[in-house]
Write a protein that holds these residues in place. Structure first.
Motif, PDB file in Angstrom:
ATOM      1  N   UNK A  48       0.831  -1.201   0.000  1.00  0.00           N
ATOM      2  CA  UNK A  48       0.000   0.000   0.000  1.00  0.00           C
ATOM      3  C   UNK A  48       0.866   1.253   0.000  1.00  0.00           C
ATOM      4  N   UNK A  49       0.385   2.264  -0.674  1.00  0.00           N
ATOM      5  CA  UNK A  49       1.011   3.578  -0.568  1.00  0.00           C
ATOM      6  C   UNK A  49       0.514   4.196   0.732  1.00  0.00           C
ATOM      7  N   UNK A  50       1.404   4.379   1.681  1.00  0.00           N
ATOM      8  CA  UNK A  50       0.984   4.791   3.020  1.00  0.00           C
ATOM      9  C   UNK A  50       1.861   5.932   3.508  1.00  0.00           C
ATOM     10  N   UNK A  51       1.239   6.856   4.216  1.00  0.00           N
ATOM     11  CA  UNK A  51       1.938   8.001   4.792  1.00  0.00           C
ATOM     12  C   UNK A  51       1.612   8.072   6.275  1.00  0.00           C
ATOM     13  N   UNK A  52       2.631   8.333   7.084  1.00  0.00           N
ATOM     14  CA  UNK A  52       2.427   8.459   8.522  1.00  0.00           C
ATOM     15  C   UNK A  52       2.574   9.916   8.924  1.00  0.00           C
ATOM     16  N   UNK A  53       1.471  10.522   9.353  1.00  0.00           N
ATOM     17  CA  UNK A  53       1.510  11.865   9.944  1.00  0.00           C
ATOM     18  C   UNK A  53       1.849  11.690  11.411  1.00  0.00           C
ATOM     19  N   UNK A  54       3.137  11.703  11.695  1.00  0.00           N
ATOM     20  CA  UNK A  54       3.641  11.315  13.008  1.00  0.00           C
ATOM     21  C   UNK A  54       3.597  12.461  14.004  1.00  0.00           C
ATOM     22  N   UNK A  55       3.223  12.117  15.260  1.00  0.00           N
ATOM     23  CA  UNK A  55       3.268  13.075  16.378  1.00  0.00           C
ATOM     24  C   UNK A  55       2.540  14.371  16.040  1.00  0.00           C
ATOM     25  N   UNK A  56       1.318  14.248  15.538  1.00  0.00           N
ATOM     26  CA  UNK A  56       0.569  15.421  15.081  1.00  0.00           C
ATOM     27  C   UNK A  56       0.238  16.388  16.207  1.00  0.00           C
ATOM     28  N   UNK A  57      -0.066  15.894  17.355  1.00  0.00           N
ATOM     29  CA  UNK A  57      -0.472  16.777  18.444  1.00  0.00           C
ATOM     30  C   UNK A  57      -1.317  16.013  19.438  1.00  0.00           C
TER      31      UNK A  57
END
Length: 496
Positions: A48-57
Motif C-alpha cells: 500500500x502507498x501509506x503516509x504516517x503523519x507522526x506526532x501530530x499533536x
C-alpha cells in the motif's frame, strides 16, 4: 522477546497495481508513534502507498483530522473516547461507544490487547516520607506540587474531575509537556504527576503509582479508529489493521516504549520489532543519515518560511501604503494586524485546521498572518515620517501621487520597510518550528522529538539550524538593502 503469534500469514486482499493510499496518524507521545509506525510498516510491506503523519499533536487534533479525512486511521483509547471526545453523549461500554462512532462514520477496532490508563505517581522516597498509598492520601498534604500535561489540565477526564472526585486541596498546579514532567519530578521541581501506566520512565525514575481508590480513571483500552470509507476504498488495508486486535499485551507495549525512551532505539525500530515478535514479519526500516535528514528538514522549513514571508510582503507593503495615505483606515488596519499578532501561535495553527486541514497549507497561512504586523507597521511608519517639505517639493515639480510614491516616498522609506521584513523573517523562522505539530515537518520535528525523548542532541539538530537560517535571512535582507536603498540614503554622516 516474546514468541510470534500462531496465526495465518498476513496477506492483503488487493491488486498490487491498484492506486492505494492510506494516511496513518499518531499523537505526540512515544507509544502512539510506535503504533502508528507499526501500522505504516505493515501496510507498506503489503504494497500500500501509506503516509504516517507522526506526532501530530493532542487528542482533538487527531480526532478532527480523522473526521475531516486528513487521516484514515490512528491509535486511540476507549477512556479518552468516553470521557473526552464523546463526553457529552454520556456513553457506557464499548458497544454503545462503537455505535456512536459508527453514526459519525468512524469504525472502532476491538481492543489491541493492552490498557494504558492514567495514574497519579510520586517518587518512592516521597511516598515513603509522606505515607502515600492512595490518591485519597493526598488530601492530607495540601502543599504537594503537581505538574500535569497541558492536555490533562483541561480534559474531561483530567485534573478538574480528579480534583472534584477526591476533594483535593492542592493549588500549586502547573502545566507542562508530559515528557518534561518526568524531568520535573526527578529534579524535585514538582512532587507528583500523572503518568501513562505503560510509560518506561515509571521504572527509570522509581515512581510509585498511587491507587485510584475511588475509581476515577476509566479503562483505557488501546483501539484503532478508522474511517468507514476506508473499508470501502481499501478492504485489504482494514483486514491488515484488524490483525492488531488482541495482539499486544501490556508488558510488550511497555517493553517497546522502553526500547525508545531508555535504549535509544527509533520508533520505527520498535515498530519493526513488534511486527517481528507478534507476526513473524521481517520489515526493513529506512535509516536516514544526519545530513540527509538535515537537508530534508531544511527544504521543508525553507518552503514554509519563503512562501509565507513572500506572501506577507506582497500583502503587507500595500496595506502599509494604504494605512499611511488614509489615516483613519490606517488605524483600523494596524489595530487588526496587531490583534492577529496577539493570538498565541500554537492556537492559531490549531484554529486553521478545521478550515485548511493539517500539514503545509494551514502552517503557511498561520505564518503569513504572523508576518504581517512588522511589515505593515514599518511601512506605515517609514512613509508617514517623510518630512513634509520633501512631499511638497515632489508636488511642485508635478509628480502624480503614484509617481511620488514610486520615485520619492518608497526609496526614502525603504530602510524602515526592510527592517520590518527582517523582523518578520526572524519571527517566521522561529514560529515555523511549531508547524511540526500539525504535520508540516521542518526543524520543529527533531525539536519536538528530542523533548519527547529527553534527547538534548536531537533538540539541537533542530534548534541550531533554525537559528542559522534566521541569521541567513537577516544577512540576505542586509544585502538586499544595498540594492534597494539608494546609496545616498545608506551613507551615515561623519562624526564631528
Amino acid at each position: 522477546m516474546v514468541e510470534p503469534l500462531a496465526e495465518q500469514p498476513i496477506e492483503a486482499s488487493r491488486d498490487p497495481a491498484a492506486d492505494a493510499s492510506v494516511t496513518v496518524g499518531s499523537k505526540k507521545f512515544t507509544e502512539s508513534v510506535i503504533l502508528g509506525d507499526a501500522l505504516t510498516l505493515l501496510l507498506a510491506d503489503a504494497g500500500f502507498e501509506v503516509k504516517h503523519q507522526s506526532a501530530l499533536g493532542g487528542t482533538r487534533i487527531l480526532w478532527g483530522a480523522l473526521l475531516a479525512g486528513e487521516i484514515d486511521v490512528y491509535p486511540e483509547y476507549s477512556g479518552t473516547l468516553l470521557r473526552e471526545i464523546l463526553a457529552d453523549q454520556r456513553l457506557y461500554g464499548l458497544d454503545a461507544l462503537r455505535a456512536e462512532l459508527a453514526a459519525r462514520g468512524v469504525v472502532m477496532s476491538a481492543p489491541l490487547g493492552f490498557e494504558n490508563t492514567y495514574a497519579v505517581a510520586v517518587t518512592a522516597e516521597t511516598a515513603q516520607r509522606l505515607g502515600l498509598e492512595t490518591i485519597s492520601d493526598l488530601r492530607g498534604h495540601p502543599d504537594i506540587r503537581f505538574g500535569f500535561s497541558n492536555e490533562f489540565l483541561d480534559r474531561g477526564d483530567g485534573w478538574p474531575g480528579l480534583k472534584r472526585r477526591y476533594r483535593l486541596p492542592q493549588t500549586r498546579v502547573q502545566g507542562l509537556d508530559h515528557d518534561l514532567a518526568y524531568r520535573g519530578i526527578a529534579s524535585s521541581r514538582i512532587d507528583a504527576t500523572v503518568v501513562y501506566t505503560t510509560d518506561a520512565e515509571i521504572e527509570r525514575y522509581r515512581l510509585k503509582q498511587l491507587a485510584d481508590d475511588l475509581g476515577y480513571f476509566d479503562d483505557y483500552q488501546a483501539v484503532l479508529l478508522y474511517r468507514n470509507d476506508l473499508m470501502q476504498r481499501e478492504p485489504g488495508a482494514v483486514a491488515l489493521l484488524q490483525r492488531f486486535e488482541g495482539a499486544i499485551s501490556e508488558p510488550v507495549m511497555a517493553e517497546l516504549n522502553g526500547m525508545v525512551k531508555l535504549d535509544g532505539a527509533s520508533e520505527q525500530e520498535a515498530a519493526a520489532q513488534l511486527l517481528a515478535d507478534r507476526f513473524g514479519l521481517e520489515v526493513e526500516v529506512e535509516r536516514k543519515g544526519l545530513w540527509q535528514r538535515l537537508l530534508e528538514r531544511t527544504l521543508q522549513h525553507l518552503g514554509l518560511v519563503s512562501v509565507s514571508l513572500t506572501a506577507a510582503i506582497l500583502v503587507a507593503v500595500p496595506l502599509g501604503i494604504v494605512a499611511a495615505r488614509r489615516p483613519r483606515l490606517g488605524q483600523l488596519l494596524l489595530g487588526l494586524t496587531g490583534v492577529l499578532q496577539t493570538v498565541p501561535s500554537l492556537a492559531l495553527f490549531v484554529f486553521l485546521i478545521p478550515l485548511l486541514g493539517i500539514g503545509w497549507l494551514p502552517s503557511v497561512a498561520a505564518l503569513f498572518i504572523y508576518s504581517l504586523l512588522p511589515i505593515v507597521r514599518n511601512t506605515h511608519a517609514g512613509l508617514v515620517d517623510i518630512p513634509r517639505p520633501i512631499r511638497e517639493s515632489a508636488d511642485v515639480i508635478g509628480l502624480t501621487p503614484n509617481a511620488r510614491l514610486r520615485l520619492v516616498e518608497l526609496p526614502l522609506a525603504a530602510r524602515s520597510i526592510l527592517a520590518g521584513i527582517k523582523t518578520s523573517a526572524v519571527l517566521n523562522v522561529g514560529t515555523a518550528t511549531l508547524a511540526a505539530l500539525i504535520g508540516a515537518g521542518g526543524y520543529g520535528q527533531p525539536i519536538l522529538t528530542g523533548i519527547r525523548l529527553d534527547d538534548t542532541a536531537l533538540i539541537m539538530q533542530g534548534a541550531v539550524p533554525a537559528a542559522l537560517l534566521a541569521l541567513a535571512f537577516q544577512g540576505l535582507f542586509e544585502l538586499g538593502e544595498r540594492w534597494v536603498v539608494p546609496r545616498g540614503l545608506r551613507l551615515r554622516p561623519a562624526a564631528a
